[in-house]
Scaffold this motif. Structure first.
Motif, PDB file in Angstrom:
ATOM      1  N   PRO A 190      11.555 -12.251  17.111  1.00 12.96           N
ATOM      2  CA  PRO A 190      12.439 -11.355  16.346  1.00 12.96           C
ATOM      3  C   PRO A 190      12.186 -11.450  14.851  1.00 12.96           C
ATOM      4  O   PRO A 190      11.941 -12.529  14.303  1.00 12.96           O
ATOM      5  CB  PRO A 190      13.845 -11.852  16.711  1.00 12.96           C
ATOM      6  N   LYS A 191      12.251 -10.284  14.191  1.00 13.18           N
ATOM      7  CA  LYS A 191      12.087 -10.146  12.740  1.00 13.18           C
ATOM      8  C   LYS A 191      10.706 -10.561  12.248  1.00 13.18           C
ATOM      9  O   LYS A 191      10.517 -10.837  11.064  1.00 13.18           O
ATOM     10  CB  LYS A 191      13.177 -10.942  11.995  1.00 13.18           C
ATOM     11  N   ARG A 192       9.729 -10.594  13.144  1.00  9.59           N
ATOM     12  CA  ARG A 192       8.353 -10.917  12.761  1.00  9.59           C
ATOM     13  C   ARG A 192       7.442  -9.838  13.298  1.00  9.59           C
ATOM     14  O   ARG A 192       7.703  -9.247  14.337  1.00  9.59           O
ATOM     15  CB  ARG A 192       7.939 -12.282  13.314  1.00  9.59           C
ATOM     16  N   ARG A 193       6.333  -9.605  12.618  1.00 11.56           N
ATOM     17  CA  ARG A 193       5.448  -8.527  13.018  1.00 11.56           C
ATOM     18  C   ARG A 193       4.013  -8.893  12.658  1.00 11.56           C
ATOM     19  O   ARG A 193       3.751  -9.889  11.967  1.00 11.56           O
ATOM     20  CB  ARG A 193       5.859  -7.221  12.328  1.00 11.56           C
ATOM     21  N   ALA A 194       3.080  -8.058  13.117  1.00 14.65           N
ATOM     22  CA  ALA A 194       1.663  -8.319  12.878  1.00 14.65           C
ATOM     23  C   ALA A 194       1.336  -8.339  11.390  1.00 14.65           C
ATOM     24  O   ALA A 194       0.472  -9.103  10.948  1.00 14.65           O
ATOM     25  CB  ALA A 194       0.822  -7.266  13.600  1.00 14.65           C
ATOM     26  N   HIS A 195       2.014  -7.504  10.606  1.00 15.74           N
ATOM     27  CA  HIS A 195       1.752  -7.466   9.168  1.00 15.74           C
ATOM     28  C   HIS A 195       2.038  -8.814   8.492  1.00 15.74           C
ATOM     29  O   HIS A 195       1.375  -9.182   7.519  1.00 15.74           O
ATOM     30  CB  HIS A 195       2.600  -6.376   8.505  1.00 15.74           C
ATOM     31  N   ASP A 196       3.021  -9.547   9.013  1.00 15.19           N
ATOM     32  CA  ASP A 196       3.316 -10.864   8.453  1.00 15.19           C
ATOM     33  C   ASP A 196       2.157 -11.825   8.691  1.00 15.19           C
ATOM     34  O   ASP A 196       1.814 -12.624   7.817  1.00 15.19           O
ATOM     35  CB  ASP A 196       4.597 -11.428   9.073  1.00 15.19           C
ATOM     36  N   ARG A 210      -4.247 -13.476   4.281  1.00  9.52           N
ATOM     37  CA  ARG A 210      -4.662 -13.077   2.939  1.00  9.52           C
ATOM     38  C   ARG A 210      -4.113 -14.038   1.881  1.00  9.52           C
ATOM     39  O   ARG A 210      -4.814 -14.413   0.938  1.00  9.52           O
ATOM     40  CB  ARG A 210      -4.190 -11.656   2.653  1.00  9.52           C
ATOM     41  N   TYR A 211      -2.866 -14.432   2.039  1.00  6.07           N
ATOM     42  CA  TYR A 211      -2.236 -15.345   1.084  1.00  6.07           C
ATOM     43  C   TYR A 211      -2.980 -16.676   1.018  1.00  6.07           C
ATOM     44  O   TYR A 211      -3.235 -17.216  -0.065  1.00  6.07           O
ATOM     45  CB  TYR A 211      -0.780 -15.564   1.485  1.00  6.07           C
ATOM     46  N   LEU A 212      -3.342 -17.224   2.177  1.00  6.99           N
ATOM     47  CA  LEU A 212      -4.015 -18.519   2.206  1.00  6.99           C
ATOM     48  C   LEU A 212      -5.441 -18.434   1.679  1.00  6.99           C
ATOM     49  O   LEU A 212      -5.974 -19.413   1.141  1.00  6.99           O
ATOM     50  CB  LEU A 212      -4.029 -19.063   3.639  1.00  6.99           C
ATOM     51  N   ARG A 261      -1.011   1.755   6.893  1.00  7.57           N
ATOM     52  CA  ARG A 261      -0.755   2.158   5.503  1.00  7.57           C
ATOM     53  C   ARG A 261      -0.510   0.949   4.606  1.00  7.57           C
ATOM     54  O   ARG A 261      -0.596   1.047   3.394  1.00  7.57           O
ATOM     55  CB  ARG A 261       0.442   3.117   5.431  1.00  7.57           C
ATOM     56  N   ALA A 262      -0.211  -0.212   5.207  1.00  5.70           N
ATOM     57  CA  ALA A 262       0.068  -1.414   4.426  1.00  5.70           C
ATOM     58  C   ALA A 262      -1.221  -2.158   4.082  1.00  5.70           C
ATOM     59  O   ALA A 262      -1.387  -3.330   4.389  1.00  5.70           O
ATOM     60  CB  ALA A 262       1.025  -2.324   5.187  1.00  5.70           C
ATOM     61  N   GLY A 263      -2.156  -1.454   3.474  1.00  2.08           N
ATOM     62  CA  GLY A 263      -3.429  -2.065   3.109  1.00  2.08           C
ATOM     63  C   GLY A 263      -4.257  -1.110   2.271  1.00  2.08           C
ATOM     64  O   GLY A 263      -3.785  -0.054   1.842  1.00  2.08           O
ATOM     65  N   ARG A 291       1.329  -2.092  -0.472  1.00 11.97           N
ATOM     66  CA  ARG A 291       0.997  -3.492  -0.279  1.00 11.97           C
ATOM     67  C   ARG A 291       2.137  -4.169   0.470  1.00 11.97           C
ATOM     68  O   ARG A 291       3.281  -4.124   0.015  1.00 11.97           O
ATOM     69  CB  ARG A 291       0.751  -4.171  -1.630  1.00 11.97           C
ATOM     70  N   TYR A 292       1.823  -4.778   1.606  1.00  8.99           N
ATOM     71  CA  TYR A 292       2.875  -5.436   2.388  1.00  8.99           C
ATOM     72  C   TYR A 292       3.308  -6.719   1.682  1.00  8.99           C
ATOM     73  O   TYR A 292       2.474  -7.538   1.281  1.00  8.99           O
ATOM     74  CB  TYR A 292       2.374  -5.748   3.793  1.00  8.99           C
ATOM     75  N   ARG A 293       4.594  -6.899   1.528  1.00 13.63           N
ATOM     76  CA  ARG A 293       5.126  -8.052   0.809  1.00 13.63           C
ATOM     77  C   ARG A 293       5.030  -9.310   1.665  1.00 13.63           C
ATOM     78  O   ARG A 293       5.525  -9.353   2.792  1.00 13.63           O
ATOM     79  CB  ARG A 293       6.587  -7.806   0.425  1.00 13.63           C
ATOM     80  N   TYR A 294       4.372 -10.320   1.127  1.00 12.69           N
ATOM     81  CA  TYR A 294       4.231 -11.589   1.844  1.00 12.69           C
ATOM     82  C   TYR A 294       5.578 -12.303   1.915  1.00 12.69           C
ATOM     83  O   TYR A 294       6.238 -12.505   0.904  1.00 12.69           O
ATOM     84  CB  TYR A 294       3.192 -12.465   1.134  1.00 12.69           C
ATOM     85  N   ARG A 295       5.972 -12.666   3.126  1.00 10.17           N
ATOM     86  CA  ARG A 295       7.276 -13.306   3.302  1.00 10.17           C
ATOM     87  C   ARG A 295       7.171 -14.789   3.632  1.00 10.17           C
ATOM     88  O   ARG A 295       8.137 -15.534   3.471  1.00 10.17           O
ATOM     89  CB  ARG A 295       8.063 -12.593   4.411  1.00 10.17           C
TER      90      ARG A 295
END
Length: 351
Positions: A19-25, A31-33, A266-268, A329-333
């Motif tokens: 729940p509340k998680r998705r592939a974009h995360d 990318r963040y790492l 679209r998030a890229g 740009r998808y926001r890193y959470r």
């Protein structure tokens, strides 16, 4: 009932079927790492052979039993696993391993099984369970650090070290997965550098130089495989809808497929891909119209189906144009994704 119990044990590195998680995360985490100053540059791209079909029932039920004491619930879980599969020739085959795909419990049970991988990497020296000071101390000593990102059975291991460190950990992971009856595919499990790029969840993640500058950034854009799949889908729909049907029926089916695909990508950095797909869809629909009216001229077709312009439309709908989709740009959470269940303090306060 089971989900909140096991969610308390799941690690933040797991994103699939939660729940509340998705592939974009998961993609944003990779990318963040990989970006500075973290610089986890070596990647083990994991591929598990027939993951949902080969999970060992005994090992899986053992993990469920460690958290669930109610025998009635355990019997129900076992019944789901042993329910059998109805084949195409209407024969019932017994299931001795794996979680039945499509079963309501399968997503949760697969996450329970693959938690062995999350635990192993997190508890390694230099893993997610290590403190920041410990990881910095390891780097000063020339020792590697590790981070795992997993979406169901798709996972990649980020290594801040050398290729040798990645190869060593890949061999160890093979042994960890074998405890659940799972195997890595030697051909598809790859070790790559972030400069070479990797494909993950339909995205291409790669570091390269920004055009017109000397700076390097990690970019995320649709993979070639994903673009080819979208093109094949458009081509298939234009063949499935016979020319004796209306253009409105073709546009309805195309728009549904294209809108979903573009909403995901679209998030890229997808503008160039959307432009290509827009051109491809336009040509495919025009070929369909030419087959529908082989004796009509281009001017006649434009007047009848485009209102004198060039973009196909009917009274009810217009062909969806991917090129008009704005990218973002998808926001890193990271690990701050909120739990869907209230904490004990929140429950007491509400009472």
């Amino acid at each position: 009932m089971l989900e909140p119990i096991f969610e308390a044990d799941f690690y933040p590195c797991s994103y699939g079927f939660r729940p509340k998680r998705r592939a974009h995360d998961a993609v944003a985490e990779v990318r963040y790492l990989a970006t500075r100053p973290r610089c986890y540059e070596w990647v083990v791209e994991g591929d598990i052979k027939a993951c949902f079909d080969e999970i060992d029932h005994t090992a899986l039920l053992g993990r469920v039993r460690s958290r669930i004491g109610d025998r009635r619930v355990l019997a129900l879980v076992k019944a789901f696993l042993k329910a059998g599969i109805l084949t195409e020739d209407r024969r019932l085959e017994d299931t001795t391993a794996g979680t039945p795909q499509g079963g309501i419990l399968s997503p949760l049970l697969s996450n329970i099984a693959l938690t062995v991988l999350d635990e192993f990497v997190a508890q390694l020296p230099g893993g997610a369970g290590s403190s920041r000071l410990e990881r910095e101390r390891r780097l000063r000593r020339g020792l590697p650090n590790f981070r795992l990102i997993r979406y169901a059975d798709d996972w990649c291991l980020m290594v801040k070290g050398s290729r040798t460190d990645a190869e060593t950990l890949k061999d160890e992971i093979t042994g960890v997965l074998s405890t659940m009856g799972l195997r890595l595919s030697p051909e598809k499990t790859l070790i790559t550098h972030i400069d070479e790029g990797l494909d993950f969840l339909g995205w291409r993640i790669q570091r390269h130089r920004k055009r017109g500058t000397s700076r390097y950034y990690v970019y995320v854009y649709p993979s070639k495989k994903a673009v080819l799949a979208a093109s094949r889908k458009v081509k298939t729909l234009c063949r499935q809808v016979a020319v004796n049907q209306s253009l409105d029926n073709l546009l309805r089916r195309l728009n549904s497929a294209l809108q979903g695909w573009c909403a995901y990508f679209r998030a890229g950095v997808s503008s160039a891909v959307f432009s290509y797909l827009s051109s491809y869809v336009w040509r495919s629909v025009w070929r369909w119209l030419r087959r529908k009216h082989p004796k009509s001229t281009i001017r006649d077709l434009r007047r009848e189906y485009c209102g004198g312009g060039w973009w196909p439309a009917t009274q009810n709908r217009v062909l969806f144009d991917p090129e008009k989709v704005t990218t973002t740009r998808y926001r890193y959470r990271g690990s701050v994704i909120a739990s869907p269940w209230p904490t004990t303090e929140e429950t007491i306060h509400a009472a």
